[in-house]
Write an enzyme that holds these catalytic residues in place. Structure first.
Site, PDB file in Angstrom:
ATOM      1  CB  SER A  50      -0.933   0.021   1.216  1.00 57.76           C
ATOM      2  OG  SER A  50      -0.192   0.209   2.405  1.00 57.76           O
ATOM      3  CB  SER A 175       9.967  10.860   8.388  1.00 56.20           C
ATOM      4  OG  SER A 175       9.079  11.930   8.643  1.00 56.20           O
ATOM      5  CE1 TYR A 201       7.096   6.374  11.154  1.00 52.96           C
ATOM      6  CE2 TYR A 201       7.338   8.746  10.917  1.00 52.96           C
ATOM      7  CZ  TYR A 201       7.214   7.492  10.351  1.00 52.96           C
ATOM      8  OH  TYR A 201       7.224   7.362   8.979  1.00 52.96           O
ATOM      9  CE  LYS A 205      10.246   6.402   9.483  1.00 52.36           C
ATOM     10  NZ  LYS A 205      10.468   5.363   8.463  1.00 52.36           N
TER      11      LYS A 205
END
Length: 265
Positions: A50, A175, A201, A205
């Site tokens: 996805s 990110s 998160y 990253k």
């Protein structure tokens, strides 16, 4: 997250991580480079069922590359594989079911893959953002297990396979969110501070980028890159951020529209 870091991140995001950032950057793209065909090149894409991973796998397939999809869930992964084959006309799309938060599964997959396949490009795309602190069966914090440790094990394990091929590459989808975090090696599993999934998160990253730098130093025969794809309206984005994701997209859209209105004709 300090006020300074949050302001810098948001300002940079508006300028570089939105559609307008892409439109500005693409002026320097070389059309010939974008239309390259890659038959015979073998790619492994994690999280290829996805979002960004699926779009990446599809474009590789359209250009003749062989794609190995590494996904966690069988049913959506099978659907994605079938769709990529139909849209690209490329039958060389292979599926591997691996939970990238489970070190044992990753090592087992790597050992089997090394025996059966070659590899030119590894794309570390899969990631997760769990907003409450949860542990895996091995006692690992889930975000760290998937985003950092899983990427480390998979990449380290496949380096010997990559080094056998011409122009090998490893691309890790990090990110810009890492800009709100300094590397913290004293609390890798988020045990010592109040848990905030978004900040965990971002820390993961940052860890990915540091790992990429170290890999590049230790394995000069392989081209290592880390990149941020921009703010992308994907299923994973909405699942991870929920209502906060919707608000961020609305805020960005509003600000960009205001900027357009204020521009002189």
């Amino acid at each position: 997250m300090s006020l300074y870091r949050s302001v810098v991140w948001f300002a940079k995001g508006l300028r570089e991580y939105t559609k307008s950032g892409y439109e500005s950057a693409c002026k320097d793209f070389v059309p010939h480079d974008l239309e390259v065909q890659i038959p015979g090149r073998v790619f492994l894409v994690t999280g290829g069922n996805s979002g960004i991973g699926k779009a990446t796998a599809l474009e590789i397939a359209k250009r003749g590359g062989t794609v190995h999809l590494v996904c966690r869930d069988q049913a959506p992964a099978e659907d994605a594989r079938g769709e990529i084959i139909r849209e690209s006309g490329n039958q060389n799309i292979f599926l591997h079911i691996v939970d990238l938060s489970d070190p044992k599964q990753i090592w087992k997959f790597v050992e089997n893959f090394k025996q059966e396949h070659k590899l030119h490009v590894l794309i570390n795309n899969a990631g997760c953002m769990v907003n409450k602190r949860e542990l895996t069966e091995d006692g690992l914090e889930k975000n760290f297990a998937a985003n950092t440790l899983g990427v480390y094990i998979l990449t380290t394990g496949l380096i010997p396979v990559l080094e056998k091929e011409h122009d090998p590459r490893v691309i890790t989808v990090s990110s810009g969110g890492m800009l709100v975090q300094k590397l913290n090696t004293n609390d890798l599993q988020s045990e010592r501070t109040p848990f905030d999934g978004t900040m965990v998160y971002a820390q993961n990253k940052r860890q990915q980028v540091v790992l990429t730098e170290r890999w590049a130093q230790g394995h000069p025969a392989i081209h290592f890159s880390s990149m941020h794809p921009g703010w992308a309206d994907t299923p994973g984005y909405h699942k991870s951020l929920g209502g906060k994701g919707e608000l961020l997209l609305l805020a960005v859209d509003y600000i960009l529209n205001q900027q357009k209105l204020e521009q002189p004709e």
